[in-house]
Motif scaffolding. Structure first.
Motif, PDB file in Angstrom:
ATOM      1  N   ASP A 124      12.039  27.881   1.579  1.00  0.00           N
ATOM      2  CA  ASP A 124      13.427  27.538   1.869  1.00  0.00           C
ATOM      3  C   ASP A 124      14.138  28.744   2.492  1.00  0.00           C
ATOM      4  N   LEU A 125      15.312  28.508   3.020  1.00  0.00           N
ATOM      5  CA  LEU A 125      16.062  29.548   3.723  1.00  0.00           C
ATOM      6  C   LEU A 125      17.244  30.044   2.904  1.00  0.00           C
ATOM      7  N   GLN A 126      17.258  29.741   1.612  1.00  0.00           N
ATOM      8  CA  GLN A 126      18.410  30.058   0.771  1.00  0.00           C
ATOM      9  C   GLN A 126      18.656  31.559   0.637  1.00  0.00           C
ATOM     10  N   GLY A 127      17.628  32.390   0.738  1.00  0.00           N
ATOM     11  CA  GLY A 127      17.798  33.831   0.561  1.00  0.00           C
ATOM     12  C   GLY A 127      18.278  34.566   1.800  1.00  0.00           C
ATOM     13  N   LEU A 128      18.398  33.885   2.907  1.00  0.00           N
ATOM     14  CA  LEU A 128      18.812  34.517   4.159  1.00  0.00           C
ATOM     15  C   LEU A 128      20.291  34.265   4.380  1.00  0.00           C
ATOM     16  N   ARG A 129      21.036  35.297   4.722  1.00  0.00           N
ATOM     17  CA  ARG A 129      22.492  35.206   4.885  1.00  0.00           C
ATOM     18  C   ARG A 129      22.912  35.664   6.280  1.00  0.00           C
TER      19      ARG A 129
END
Length: 191
Positions: free
Chosen positions: A75-80
């Protein structure tokens, strides 16, 4: 490999096609089947993340491009937005060239594994992958083994070593859409 590393790898692979437009620095290494190859280093900023559509937008200066991230990268949740990434990338030998399907547009498809060729003189932190780049064929010079094409991020050139692939490229005409499959080694870190 962690999901964050896979995400970073996906972004870096997509940057391979865009590396000709933004500012890139390089060093030279030896690659089996090709010879001296430059490791490109590019610094980018994450400009947007759409986890549902699996799209990450990256930017360097005025250059901005989208990266479609496959499910295998987590998933891409850790990228800001605002995260800074340094990507190091080395292109290897072209593994294949063929005419693309009719009506196809320039794009990139990534593959998880590469059999041969091996990259020499790369630290263990680099991951080897292959990708197929769909681009508009410009020309092939049999004397130098260089193929010129226009891909998703503009004009590029690659060196061809395999005689079978050279024969395939000799049959292409300027303006044909082609699929070029090649190996690359990538390393990315967030800073």
């Amino acid at each position: 490999m962690s999901k964050r590393a896979y995400l970073a790898l996906a972004i870096s692979l997509a940057l391979g096609a865009a590396a000709c437009a933004p500012t890139v620095t390089s060093t030279t290494i030896m690659v089996a089947g090709v010879g001296p190859v430059e490791i490109e280093r590019i610094n980018v900023e994450v400009a947007g993340v759409d986890p549902n559509a699996r799209i990450v937008t990256v930017r360097q200066g005025r250059f901005v491009w989208d990266v479609a991230v496959p499910d295998v990268f987590g998933d891409l949740q850790g990228l800001r937005v605002g995260d800074r990434l340094e990507i190091q990338r080395a292109e290897g030998v072209i593994l294949g060239a063929r005419r693309a399907r009719k009506g196809v547009r320039p794009g990139i498809v990534y593959t998880d594994t590469v059999g041969a060729p091996s990259f020499n003189n790369l630290p263990d932190k680099f991951v080897t992958r292959s990708l197929t780049l769909t681009a508009r064929f410009e020309r092939f010079d049999p004397a130098t083994g260089v193929v010129d094409f226009v891909g998703p991020a503009g004009p590029r050139s690659l060196t061809v070593a395999d005689p079978v692939i050279k024969d395939d490229l000799r049959r292409m005409r300027r303006g044909d859409m082609i699929d070029l499959t090649f190996a690359e080694a990538v390393y990315i870190q967030k800073y």
